[in-house]
Scaffold this motif. Structure first.
Motif, PDB file in Angstrom:
ATOM      1  N   GLN A  23      -3.163  15.905 -14.565  1.00  0.00           N
ATOM      2  CA  GLN A  23      -1.924  16.625 -14.287  1.00  0.00           C
ATOM      3  C   GLN A  23      -2.132  17.647 -13.181  1.00  0.00           C
ATOM      4  OE1 GLN A  23       1.320  16.223 -16.146  1.00  0.00           O
ATOM      5  NE2 GLN A  23       1.718  17.009 -14.091  1.00  0.00           N
ATOM      6  N   ARG A  24      -3.254  18.346 -13.230  1.00  0.00           N
ATOM      7  CA  ARG A  24      -3.547  19.332 -12.180  1.00  0.00           C
ATOM      8  C   ARG A  24      -3.727  18.646 -10.832  1.00  0.00           C
ATOM      9  NH1 ARG A  24      -6.634  21.829 -16.449  1.00  0.00           N
ATOM     10  NH2 ARG A  24      -8.520  20.739 -15.747  1.00  0.00           N
ATOM     11  N   ARG A  25      -4.362  17.491 -10.835  1.00  0.00           N
ATOM     12  CA  ARG A  25      -4.570  16.772  -9.577  1.00  0.00           C
ATOM     13  C   ARG A  25      -3.247  16.320  -8.966  1.00  0.00           C
ATOM     14  NH1 ARG A  25      -9.297  12.376 -10.264  1.00  0.00           N
ATOM     15  NH2 ARG A  25      -8.516  11.885  -8.162  1.00  0.00           N
ATOM     16  N   LEU A  26      -2.350  15.829  -9.786  1.00  0.00           N
ATOM     17  CA  LEU A  26      -1.047  15.414  -9.275  1.00  0.00           C
ATOM     18  C   LEU A  26      -0.243  16.614  -8.769  1.00  0.00           C
ATOM     19  CD1 LEU A  26       0.017  12.698 -11.886  1.00  0.00           C
ATOM     20  CD2 LEU A  26      -0.790  12.342  -9.548  1.00  0.00           C
ATOM     21  N   GLU A  27      -0.330  17.717  -9.471  1.00  0.00           N
ATOM     22  CA  GLU A  27       0.366  18.922  -9.018  1.00  0.00           C
ATOM     23  C   GLU A  27      -0.214  19.423  -7.701  1.00  0.00           C
ATOM     24  OE1 GLU A  27      -0.058  21.568 -12.297  1.00  0.00           O
ATOM     25  OE2 GLU A  27       1.496  20.583 -13.517  1.00  0.00           O
ATOM     26  N   ALA A  28      -1.536  19.366  -7.570  1.00  0.00           N
ATOM     27  CA  ALA A  28      -2.175  19.804  -6.322  1.00  0.00           C
ATOM     28  C   ALA A  28      -1.777  18.916  -5.156  1.00  0.00           C
ATOM     29  CB  ALA A  28      -3.694  19.805  -6.487  1.00  0.00           C
ATOM     30  N   ALA A  29      -1.522  17.626  -5.446  1.00  0.00           N
ATOM     31  CA  ALA A  29      -1.091  16.696  -4.390  1.00  0.00           C
ATOM     32  C   ALA A  29       0.394  16.836  -4.082  1.00  0.00           C
ATOM     33  CB  ALA A  29      -1.397  15.256  -4.815  1.00  0.00           C
ATOM     34  N   GLY A  30       1.100  17.661  -4.857  1.00  0.00           N
ATOM     35  CA  GLY A  30       2.530  17.850  -4.643  1.00  0.00           C
ATOM     36  C   GLY A  30       3.369  16.666  -5.084  1.00  0.00           C
ATOM     37  N   TRP A 114     -20.020  -5.841   1.902  1.00  0.00           N
ATOM     38  CA  TRP A 114     -19.593  -4.858   2.894  1.00  0.00           C
ATOM     39  C   TRP A 114     -19.232  -3.531   2.236  1.00  0.00           C
ATOM     40  CZ3 TRP A 114     -15.778  -9.100   4.800  1.00  0.00           C
ATOM     41  CH2 TRP A 114     -16.504 -10.074   5.515  1.00  0.00           C
ATOM     42  N   ARG A 115     -19.465  -2.453   2.976  1.00  0.00           N
ATOM     43  CA  ARG A 115     -19.017  -1.121   2.548  1.00  0.00           C
ATOM     44  C   ARG A 115     -17.542  -0.981   2.910  1.00  0.00           C
ATOM     45  NH1 ARG A 115     -20.839   2.394   5.779  1.00  0.00           N
ATOM     46  NH2 ARG A 115     -21.699   0.924   7.303  1.00  0.00           N
ATOM     47  N   VAL A 116     -16.746  -0.489   1.978  1.00  0.00           N
ATOM     48  CA  VAL A 116     -15.304  -0.443   2.173  1.00  0.00           C
ATOM     49  C   VAL A 116     -14.786   0.985   2.035  1.00  0.00           C
ATOM     50  CG1 VAL A 116     -13.065  -1.306   1.380  1.00  0.00           C
ATOM     51  CG2 VAL A 116     -15.097  -2.779   1.243  1.00  0.00           C
ATOM     52  N   SER A 117     -14.081   1.453   3.058  1.00  0.00           N
ATOM     53  CA  SER A 117     -13.325   2.705   2.970  1.00  0.00           C
ATOM     54  C   SER A 117     -11.892   2.339   2.629  1.00  0.00           C
ATOM     55  CB  SER A 117     -13.379   3.467   4.309  1.00  0.00           C
ATOM     56  OG  SER A 117     -14.681   3.930   4.574  1.00  0.00           O
ATOM     57  N   ALA A 118     -11.479   2.646   1.403  1.00  0.00           N
ATOM     58  CA  ALA A 118     -10.179   2.224   0.884  1.00  0.00           C
ATOM     59  C   ALA A 118      -9.227   3.422   0.851  1.00  0.00           C
ATOM     60  CB  ALA A 118     -10.337   1.635  -0.516  1.00  0.00           C
ATOM     61  N   PHE A 119      -8.137   3.319   1.588  1.00  0.00           N
ATOM     62  CA  PHE A 119      -7.146   4.394   1.664  1.00  0.00           C
ATOM     63  C   PHE A 119      -5.922   4.024   0.829  1.00  0.00           C
ATOM     64  CE2 PHE A 119      -9.752   4.987   5.344  1.00  0.00           C
ATOM     65  CZ  PHE A 119      -9.758   6.360   5.598  1.00  0.00           C
ATOM     66  N   GLU A 120      -5.517   4.919  -0.061  1.00  0.00           N
ATOM     67  CA  GLU A 120      -4.281   4.746  -0.829  1.00  0.00           C
ATOM     68  C   GLU A 120      -3.583   6.096  -0.938  1.00  0.00           C
ATOM     69  OE1 GLU A 120      -1.066   4.100  -2.363  1.00  0.00           O
ATOM     70  OE2 GLU A 120      -2.267   2.333  -1.881  1.00  0.00           O
ATOM     71  N   ARG A 121      -2.402   6.187  -0.363  1.00  0.00           N
ATOM     72  CA  ARG A 121      -1.765   7.490  -0.251  1.00  0.00           C
ATOM     73  C   ARG A 121      -0.856   7.858  -1.412  1.00  0.00           C
ATOM     74  NH1 ARG A 121       2.204   6.700   4.923  1.00  0.00           N
ATOM     75  NH2 ARG A 121       3.803   5.373   3.978  1.00  0.00           N
ATOM     76  N   HIS A 122      -0.484   6.897  -2.273  1.00  0.00           N
ATOM     77  CA  HIS A 122       0.326   7.287  -3.427  1.00  0.00           C
ATOM     78  C   HIS A 122      -0.595   7.869  -4.495  1.00  0.00           C
ATOM     79  CE1 HIS A 122       2.999   7.258  -6.833  1.00  0.00           C
ATOM     80  NE2 HIS A 122       4.007   7.001  -6.007  1.00  0.00           N
ATOM     81  N   PRO A 123      -0.388   9.126  -4.913  1.00  0.00           N
ATOM     82  CA  PRO A 123      -1.338   9.781  -5.822  1.00  0.00           C
ATOM     83  C   PRO A 123      -1.542   9.053  -7.145  1.00  0.00           C
ATOM     84  CG  PRO A 123       0.113  11.413  -4.825  1.00  0.00           C
ATOM     85  CD  PRO A 123       0.665  10.061  -4.464  1.00  0.00           C
ATOM     86  N   VAL A 124      -0.485   8.497  -7.732  1.00  0.00           N
ATOM     87  CA  VAL A 124      -0.628   7.830  -9.028  1.00  0.00           C
ATOM     88  C   VAL A 124      -1.374   6.509  -8.873  1.00  0.00           C
ATOM     89  CG1 VAL A 124       0.603   6.827 -10.992  1.00  0.00           C
ATOM     90  CG2 VAL A 124       1.441   8.933  -9.928  1.00  0.00           C
ATOM     91  N   VAL A 125      -1.053   5.750  -7.833  1.00  0.00           N
ATOM     92  CA  VAL A 125      -1.758   4.492  -7.595  1.00  0.00           C
ATOM     93  C   VAL A 125      -3.234   4.760  -7.308  1.00  0.00           C
ATOM     94  CG1 VAL A 125      -1.863   2.411  -6.177  1.00  0.00           C
ATOM     95  CG2 VAL A 125       0.348   3.389  -6.785  1.00  0.00           C
ATOM     96  N   ALA A 126      -3.512   5.832  -6.574  1.00  0.00           N
ATOM     97  CA  ALA A 126      -4.907   6.180  -6.294  1.00  0.00           C
ATOM     98  C   ALA A 126      -5.658   6.508  -7.585  1.00  0.00           C
ATOM     99  CB  ALA A 126      -4.968   7.366  -5.328  1.00  0.00           C
ATOM    100  N   LEU A 127      -4.992   7.172  -8.533  1.00  0.00           N
ATOM    101  CA  LEU A 127      -5.631   7.452  -9.825  1.00  0.00           C
ATOM    102  C   LEU A 127      -5.929   6.169 -10.585  1.00  0.00           C
ATOM    103  CD1 LEU A 127      -3.643  10.541 -11.192  1.00  0.00           C
ATOM    104  CD2 LEU A 127      -5.916  10.533 -10.153  1.00  0.00           C
ATOM    105  N   LEU A 128      -4.974   5.232 -10.573  1.00  0.00           N
ATOM    106  CA  LEU A 128      -5.185   3.955 -11.260  1.00  0.00           C
ATOM    107  C   LEU A 128      -6.346   3.183 -10.644  1.00  0.00           C
ATOM    108  CD1 LEU A 128      -1.473   2.831 -11.641  1.00  0.00           C
ATOM    109  CD2 LEU A 128      -3.001   3.439 -13.521  1.00  0.00           C
ATOM    110  N   LEU A 129      -6.432   3.195  -9.316  1.00  0.00           N
ATOM    111  CA  LEU A 129      -7.521   2.494  -8.644  1.00  0.00           C
ATOM    112  C   LEU A 129      -8.856   3.171  -8.920  1.00  0.00           C
ATOM    113  CD1 LEU A 129      -8.798   0.474  -6.774  1.00  0.00           C
ATOM    114  CD2 LEU A 129      -7.895   1.770  -4.818  1.00  0.00           C
ATOM    115  N   GLU A 130      -8.886   4.475  -8.865  1.00  0.00           N
ATOM    116  CA  GLU A 130     -10.115   5.211  -9.166  1.00  0.00           C
ATOM    117  C   GLU A 130     -10.617   4.874 -10.570  1.00  0.00           C
ATOM    118  OE1 GLU A 130     -10.902   9.722  -8.314  1.00  0.00           O
ATOM    119  OE2 GLU A 130     -10.023   9.558 -10.321  1.00  0.00           O
ATOM    120  N   ASP A 131      -9.696   4.831 -11.529  1.00  0.00           N
ATOM    121  CA  ASP A 131     -10.051   4.518 -12.908  1.00  0.00           C
ATOM    122  C   ASP A 131     -10.592   3.097 -13.031  1.00  0.00           C
ATOM    123  OD1 ASP A 131      -9.805   5.038 -15.933  1.00  0.00           O
ATOM    124  OD2 ASP A 131      -8.548   3.265 -15.665  1.00  0.00           O
ATOM    125  N   ALA A 132      -9.937   2.138 -12.360  1.00  0.00           N
ATOM    126  CA  ALA A 132     -10.383   0.741 -12.424  1.00  0.00           C
ATOM    127  C   ALA A 132     -11.781   0.585 -11.832  1.00  0.00           C
ATOM    128  CB  ALA A 132      -9.390  -0.154 -11.694  1.00  0.00           C
TER     129      ALA A 132
END
Length: 272
Positions: A23-30, A114-132
């Motif tokens: 919750q704090r992370r989402l609030e910090a991301a606005g 390969w090393r992958v730099s993965a960009f995802e700008r939607h905060p909730v989707v980024a949380l889901l990906l991080e968790d997976a």
């Protein structure tokens, strides 16, 4: 409506603490959920699920790299069209995924070594990906854990200055152009559609090609996608691969040098 974060089970102290942290992370991301859909982010101590309420049966999205089709794709990564589209790069090349979404393409590229730099700008989707990715790293499969470790997630829109050096290649799957008639989509895409919808859109409908799996969860205009592509090209030494619907025009502004045509998806190649 708001996005509710709910610990599961509610009396689990680890789930409760993780809920407060997210919750704090989402609030910090606005982040503020602006759509009409009733959504719940169920927070277990070791798993996140996004749940769409309101129908006869709630729809649940829990990204999973271990089982099902994604596990099959991981095992045969070298044969995937996307990997072939990237072309000949070094064994330990650095690839950018400019629109990671649920990470399916990113993990596929990482499975190739390969090393992958993965960009995802939607905060909730980024949380889901991080968790997976975290669950994949601890699933007991050494090959899968190694692939997950090669993915570096950036919870933001693509920015060249976030990279320490130009990438060897890049892939980009922008939001597809609007179709003349909306079509019902698979359940996980319905949940994501509800997450991204504006207040005047109906949940469960989509304006993208049904058969694609990856997308930039927040990109919604052709001009926005074209700007990302324009930033990607000078930040990449080799090819930039852009996914498009099979019958769609290339992104405006830059002409691809060639393309690989599939049944439902086309891969536009920028640079030979």
């Amino acid at each position: 409506m708001t996005l509710e974060l709910r610990p599961v089970p509610e009396d689990d102290p680890r789930a409760r603490e993780r809920t407060r942290t997210l919750q704090r992370r989402l609030e910090a991301a606005g982040y503020v959920h602006g759509g009409d859909a009733a959504l719940t982010l169920e927070v277990e101590a070791d798993c996140l699920s996004l749940v769409l309420q309101g129908g006869k049966t709630p729809l649940r999205l829990t990204p999973d790299f271990v089982r099902g089709r994604q596990g099959y794709r991981h095992a045969r990564a070298a044969h995937e069209t996307l990997v072939r589209a990237v072309g000949r790069v070094g064994e330990h090349a650095h690839i950018v995924d400019a629109s990671a979404g649920l990470g399916r393409d990113a993990l596929l590229l990482a499975a190739r070594g390969w090393r992958v730099s993965a960009f995802e700008r939607h905060p909730v989707v980024a949380l889901l990906l991080e968790d997976a990715l975290q669950r994949a790293a601890h699933a007991g499969d050494p090959a899968l854990a190694a692939s997950a470790a090669r993915v570096h997630l950036f919870p933001q829109a693509f920015a060249a200055d976030a990279l320490p050096a130009p990438a060897d290649a890049a892939v980009f799957d922008p939001m597809f152009p609007q179709r003349r008639k909306n079509a019902a989509v698979k359940k996980d895409m319905q949940v994501l559609q509800a997450l991204m919808e504006a207040p005047d859109q109906r949940p469960g409908q989509a304006s993208r090609a049904e058969d694609t799996e990856e997308h930039d969860a927040a990109s919604d205009t052709e001009s926005d996608a074209a700007a990302t592509l324009a930033a990607l090209i000078p930040a990449t030494r080799g090819r930039v691969v852009v996914k498009r619907p099979a019958g769609a025009a290339p992104l405006p502004g830059t002409t691809p040098v060639s393309a690989i045509q599939g049944r439902a998806v086309r891969f536009d190649l920028y640079r030979a």
